[in-house]
Design a protein around this motif. Sequence first.
Motif, PDB file in Angstrom:
ATOM      1  N   ALA A 363      10.481  11.245  77.333  1.00  0.00           N
ATOM      2  CA  ALA A 363       9.637  12.101  78.295  1.00  0.00           C
ATOM      3  C   ALA A 363       9.512  13.485  77.952  1.00  0.00           C
ATOM      4  O   ALA A 363       8.617  14.032  77.724  1.00  0.00           O
ATOM      5  N   ASN A 364      10.787  14.038  77.711  1.00  0.00           N
ATOM      6  CA  ASN A 364      10.729  15.593  77.468  1.00  0.00           C
ATOM      7  C   ASN A 364      10.199  15.606  76.089  1.00  0.00           C
ATOM      8  O   ASN A 364       9.391  16.820  75.950  1.00  0.00           O
ATOM      9  N   ILE A 365      10.351  15.118  74.963  1.00  0.00           N
ATOM     10  CA  ILE A 365      10.113  15.458  73.734  1.00  0.00           C
ATOM     11  C   ILE A 365       8.674  14.537  73.328  1.00  0.00           C
ATOM     12  O   ILE A 365       8.301  14.795  72.078  1.00  0.00           O
ATOM     13  N   SER A 366       8.059  13.875  74.214  1.00  0.00           N
ATOM     14  CA  SER A 366       6.783  13.085  73.784  1.00  0.00           C
ATOM     15  C   SER A 366       5.740  14.189  73.084  1.00  0.00           C
ATOM     16  O   SER A 366       5.496  15.209  73.736  1.00  0.00           O
ATOM     17  N   ASP A 367       4.889  13.385  72.617  1.00  0.00           N
ATOM     18  CA  ASP A 367       3.698  14.094  72.225  1.00  0.00           C
ATOM     19  C   ASP A 367       2.999  15.064  73.247  1.00  0.00           C
ATOM     20  O   ASP A 367       2.658  16.174  73.395  1.00  0.00           O
ATOM     21  N   GLU A 368       2.868  14.212  74.237  1.00  0.00           N
ATOM     22  CA  GLU A 368       2.149  14.540  75.459  1.00  0.00           C
ATOM     23  C   GLU A 368       2.600  15.735  76.205  1.00  0.00           C
ATOM     24  O   GLU A 368       1.948  16.609  76.497  1.00  0.00           O
ATOM     25  N   ASN A 369       3.728  15.821  76.482  1.00  0.00           N
ATOM     26  CA  ASN A 369       4.731  16.877  77.078  1.00  0.00           C
ATOM     27  C   ASN A 369       4.730  18.212  76.031  1.00  0.00           C
ATOM     28  O   ASN A 369       4.639  19.239  76.585  1.00  0.00           O
ATOM     29  N   VAL A 370       4.775  18.004  74.685  1.00  0.00           N
ATOM     30  CA  VAL A 370       4.738  19.042  73.666  1.00  0.00           C
ATOM     31  C   VAL A 370       3.333  19.691  74.123  1.00  0.00           C
ATOM     32  O   VAL A 370       3.233  21.003  74.099  1.00  0.00           O
ATOM     33  N   GLU A 371       2.286  18.881  74.273  1.00  0.00           N
ATOM     34  CA  GLU A 371       0.930  19.511  74.279  1.00  0.00           C
ATOM     35  C   GLU A 371       0.908  20.187  75.773  1.00  0.00           C
ATOM     36  O   GLU A 371       0.240  21.076  75.954  1.00  0.00           O
ATOM     37  N   ARG A 372       1.436  19.387  76.821  1.00  0.00           N
ATOM     38  CA  ARG A 372       1.333  20.132  78.096  1.00  0.00           C
ATOM     39  C   ARG A 372       1.709  21.358  78.140  1.00  0.00           C
ATOM     40  O   ARG A 372       1.387  22.416  78.773  1.00  0.00           O
ATOM     41  N   VAL A 373       3.093  21.365  77.463  1.00  0.00           N
ATOM     42  CA  VAL A 373       3.866  22.750  77.620  1.00  0.00           C
ATOM     43  C   VAL A 373       3.402  23.786  76.795  1.00  0.00           C
ATOM     44  O   VAL A 373       3.210  24.990  77.014  1.00  0.00           O
ATOM     45  N   TRP A 374       2.833  23.319  75.698  1.00  0.00           N
ATOM     46  CA  TRP A 374       2.010  24.289  74.694  1.00  0.00           C
ATOM     47  C   TRP A 374       0.881  24.983  75.245  1.00  0.00           C
ATOM     48  O   TRP A 374       0.442  26.224  75.239  1.00  0.00           O
ATOM     49  N   ASN A 375       0.347  24.234  76.115  1.00  0.00           N
ATOM     50  CA  ASN A 375      -1.300  24.747  76.802  1.00  0.00           C
ATOM     51  C   ASN A 375      -0.628  25.663  77.997  1.00  0.00           C
ATOM     52  O   ASN A 375      -1.188  26.877  78.150  1.00  0.00           O
ATOM     53  N   LEU A 376       0.564  25.459  78.651  1.00  0.00           N
ATOM     54  CA  LEU A 376       1.105  26.694  79.420  1.00  0.00           C
ATOM     55  C   LEU A 376       1.462  27.765  78.654  1.00  0.00           C
ATOM     56  O   LEU A 376       1.295  28.859  79.398  1.00  0.00           O
ATOM     57  N   ILE A 377       2.073  27.777  77.561  1.00  0.00           N
ATOM     58  CA  ILE A 377       2.230  28.839  76.760  1.00  0.00           C
ATOM     59  C   ILE A 377       1.133  29.701  76.290  1.00  0.00           C
ATOM     60  O   ILE A 377       1.132  30.932  76.566  1.00  0.00           O
ATOM     61  N   GLU A 378       0.428  29.313  76.008  1.00  0.00           N
ATOM     62  CA  GLU A 378      -0.984  29.638  75.844  1.00  0.00           C
ATOM     63  C   GLU A 378      -1.875  30.327  76.799  1.00  0.00           C
ATOM     64  O   GLU A 378      -2.354  31.433  76.551  1.00  0.00           O
ATOM     65  N   SER A 379      -1.944  29.546  77.673  1.00  0.00           N
ATOM     66  CA  SER A 379      -2.756  30.028  78.814  1.00  0.00           C
ATOM     67  C   SER A 379      -2.186  30.594  80.032  1.00  0.00           C
ATOM     68  O   SER A 379      -2.629  31.254  80.830  1.00  0.00           O
ATOM     69  N   GLY A 380      -0.894  30.430  80.207  1.00  0.00           N
ATOM     70  CA  GLY A 380      -0.246  30.663  81.364  1.00  0.00           C
ATOM     71  C   GLY A 380       0.432  32.169  81.114  1.00  0.00           C
ATOM     72  O   GLY A 380       0.553  32.809  79.938  1.00  0.00           O
ATOM     73  N   PRO A 381       0.608  32.999  82.335  1.00  0.00           N
ATOM     74  CA  PRO A 381       1.169  34.195  82.239  1.00  0.00           C
ATOM     75  C   PRO A 381       2.835  34.193  81.777  1.00  0.00           C
ATOM     76  O   PRO A 381       3.311  33.151  81.840  1.00  0.00           O
ATOM     77  N   ALA A 382       3.315  35.280  81.212  1.00  0.00           N
ATOM     78  CA  ALA A 382       4.754  35.577  81.119  1.00  0.00           C
ATOM     79  C   ALA A 382       5.462  35.005  82.522  1.00  0.00           C
ATOM     80  O   ALA A 382       4.907  35.543  83.459  1.00  0.00           O
ATOM     81  N   LYS A 383       6.673  34.556  82.384  1.00  0.00           N
ATOM     82  CA  LYS A 383       7.261  34.396  83.425  1.00  0.00           C
ATOM     83  C   LYS A 383       8.840  34.694  83.554  1.00  0.00           C
ATOM     84  O   LYS A 383       9.356  34.698  82.470  1.00  0.00           O
ATOM     85  N   PRO A 384       9.154  35.569  84.646  1.00  0.00           N
ATOM     86  CA  PRO A 384      10.668  35.832  84.750  1.00  0.00           C
ATOM     87  C   PRO A 384      11.565  34.456  84.747  1.00  0.00           C
ATOM     88  O   PRO A 384      10.973  33.470  85.403  1.00  0.00           O
ATOM     89  N   PHE A 385      12.833  34.743  84.351  1.00  0.00           N
ATOM     90  CA  PHE A 385      13.888  33.538  84.923  1.00  0.00           C
ATOM     91  C   PHE A 385      14.995  34.276  85.098  1.00  0.00           C
ATOM     92  O   PHE A 385      15.280  35.429  84.744  1.00  0.00           O
ATOM     93  N   LYS A 386      15.892  33.551  85.878  1.00  0.00           N
ATOM     94  CA  LYS A 386      16.942  34.239  86.367  1.00  0.00           C
ATOM     95  C   LYS A 386      18.324  34.322  85.256  1.00  0.00           C
ATOM     96  O   LYS A 386      18.323  33.530  84.477  1.00  0.00           O
ATOM     97  N   GLY A 387      18.780  35.539  85.470  1.00  0.00           N
ATOM     98  CA  GLY A 387      20.130  35.761  84.572  1.00  0.00           C
ATOM     99  C   GLY A 387      21.278  35.203  85.327  1.00  0.00           C
ATOM    100  O   GLY A 387      21.619  35.003  86.525  1.00  0.00           O
ATOM    101  N   PHE A 388      22.314  34.944  84.549  1.00  0.00           N
ATOM    102  CA  PHE A 388      23.434  34.554  84.792  1.00  0.00           C
ATOM    103  C   PHE A 388      24.466  34.782  83.596  1.00  0.00           C
ATOM    104  O   PHE A 388      24.360  35.164  82.658  1.00  0.00           O
ATOM    105  N   ALA A 389      25.870  34.600  84.064  1.00  0.00           N
ATOM    106  CA  ALA A 389      26.940  34.869  82.954  1.00  0.00           C
ATOM    107  C   ALA A 389      27.932  33.803  82.949  1.00  0.00           C
ATOM    108  O   ALA A 389      28.330  33.164  83.890  1.00  0.00           O
ATOM    109  N   ALA A 390      28.231  33.649  81.881  1.00  0.00           N
ATOM    110  CA  ALA A 390      29.179  32.543  81.284  1.00  0.00           C
ATOM    111  C   ALA A 390      30.142  32.740  80.132  1.00  0.00           C
ATOM    112  O   ALA A 390      29.426  32.918  79.109  1.00  0.00           O
ATOM    113  N   GLY A 391      31.259  33.097  80.053  1.00  0.00           N
ATOM    114  CA  GLY A 391      31.922  33.022  78.913  1.00  0.00           C
ATOM    115  C   GLY A 391      32.288  31.732  78.181  1.00  0.00           C
ATOM    116  O   GLY A 391      32.546  30.896  78.799  1.00  0.00           O
TER     117      GLY A 391
END
Length: 563
Positions: A363-391
């Motif tokens: 489901a994650n790598i399907s053509d449909e999901n690629v297009e769904r996420v690509w549409n979010l990248i093209e049309s959606g705003p930049a998003k913040p995401f949380k930082g964390f640390a791990a050695g």
Amino acid sequence: MDRRTFIKASTAAGMYAFAGPLAFAKSGIDWKSLASTDVKPLKPVVGNIYSVGKEVMVSTDHPLATEAALWALARGGNAADAYMTAAIAQCVLEPTMTTLAGGFGLGYFNAEKGGMQMSGCGFAPPAALPYDLPYDEARAWTGWSALVPGFLRGLQVTHENIGRLPWKDLWEPGIAFAENGFVMDHILWGHSIAHRKMLGRFEGAGRDTWMADGYMPEIGSRFRQPELAATMRQLQRHGADWFYQGEFAKSFVDKVNRHGGQFTMDDMAAMQGYSTPPTTPGPATLSGKYRGYDVGFMGMGLNILATRLLERADLSKMGHTSEDPEALYTMIRIVQEIWGHDAPSFSMDAADSSNAMVTMHRANISDENVERVWNLIESGPAKPFKGFAAGTCALSIVDAEGNVACGTHSSSSESYGSGIYVGGIIVNRPVFLRKYKDLPAGISTAQWVFKDGKPVYAMATPSRSFLEAVLQATANTFEYGMNLKESVTAKRFGHPHPGFEEIEIEGDIDWRIQQDLVKRGVKLFPVSANDFNMGSIHAIHMPGDAKIHGVADPRRRGQAKGF
């Protein structure tokens, strides 16, 4: 001369000597002599960054770990033996990044059987403190944050199913470095001084080893860890069960609980590793297509989804991400959407977890999901995401038979965890696993690329910027046609610092490009060039020129060596 004879002859001649010819004792290399080399400066040794070989390649993030891996190969071990030997040594050499009380994992291409194997063991919460408890900042620096460690179970199952050398051999270099010591260099000293509050916080090995006279060992001094060496001797003699059952397990449980944990002996005994049978790339596996290659095998599709988005963006038609604001923005947006990925819904087509994982992966790598996420990248705003640390420590190894081992092992903690030691072993503190409930499952610290069923590229990265480093390194090689040396020295961006939402970006990327990103809504935090938190690329490339190309990132002091 056959391949293994070649390696042994090379070893005896000192061809991969870290500091001149290596003297061989009854058990192998004179590790004390090897570990007495001059203190290295903060910047890496230029000759350690890139190497080309015909038969063998090793890349780790510490030169002595690279030597330990080559020693294991010289004794007749395969790539998995070399990986395990180096990983144990790194628990001594890089205590700011990894520990025997951490997690362990590797991907392994079995050349004889022509398939990929996954092996290791992660962490598990004690039964009394499941992951879904509310996060408690006040207890985060106590034993409450510790998880039951899987390193030794992972090592055990990997040795039983993939390894070739005797168990006792895997421990020789690490024990020697712990007993005889090694030179305290600027890198280890710098990491340790930054986390000095944890070193001698509690009684025992932390205080006795690191703060014996109230101060840290100085740069250039010989640093020994006798209590850790004694524990490792017992593990060498008795195996992983000694850690999870009996008197040592009881002392581990008691020490963690004394400082706020709620471990039980049943929690320790319940830890089990995993090792999969060899599997070839195909629609029923954790792999996917990318520019005519097969990619994947680690994670549940999000790395593959990200890689497919590189192709969907046609990044190769743009300028390099360090020079073209459109390309850099596209790469950042791909990363943002992967970190915030909302997995598509799917119906469970099987009761067992392995089939459920494959279903989620598809489901994650399907053509449909690629297009769904690509549409979010093209049309959606930049998003913040949380930082964390791990050695974390990364390794990539090819042996003379064509077996490949690649992956990471980790404390998954900030350096020295919460300052709790048991038998010289640093107890983990992977607090982000408790703190962040919305981290997406299925992002891997490694990237595998196959052609005609054989690996042509294997790369692993430590640091919190693991997805960012994996994706940028993959783009450098397969979108921009860079060689590994060009790839590893290219400017890049990384994951936010804990408590921040701003993407870290190496400050020597042109200021005008940075301003272009800011205008598009990307929050940036410029950092110094060659910052190790940008991820550390440890990659092996076999492009079909009858050579093995290896690289160790200059953002750490690693070493790539091939023959």
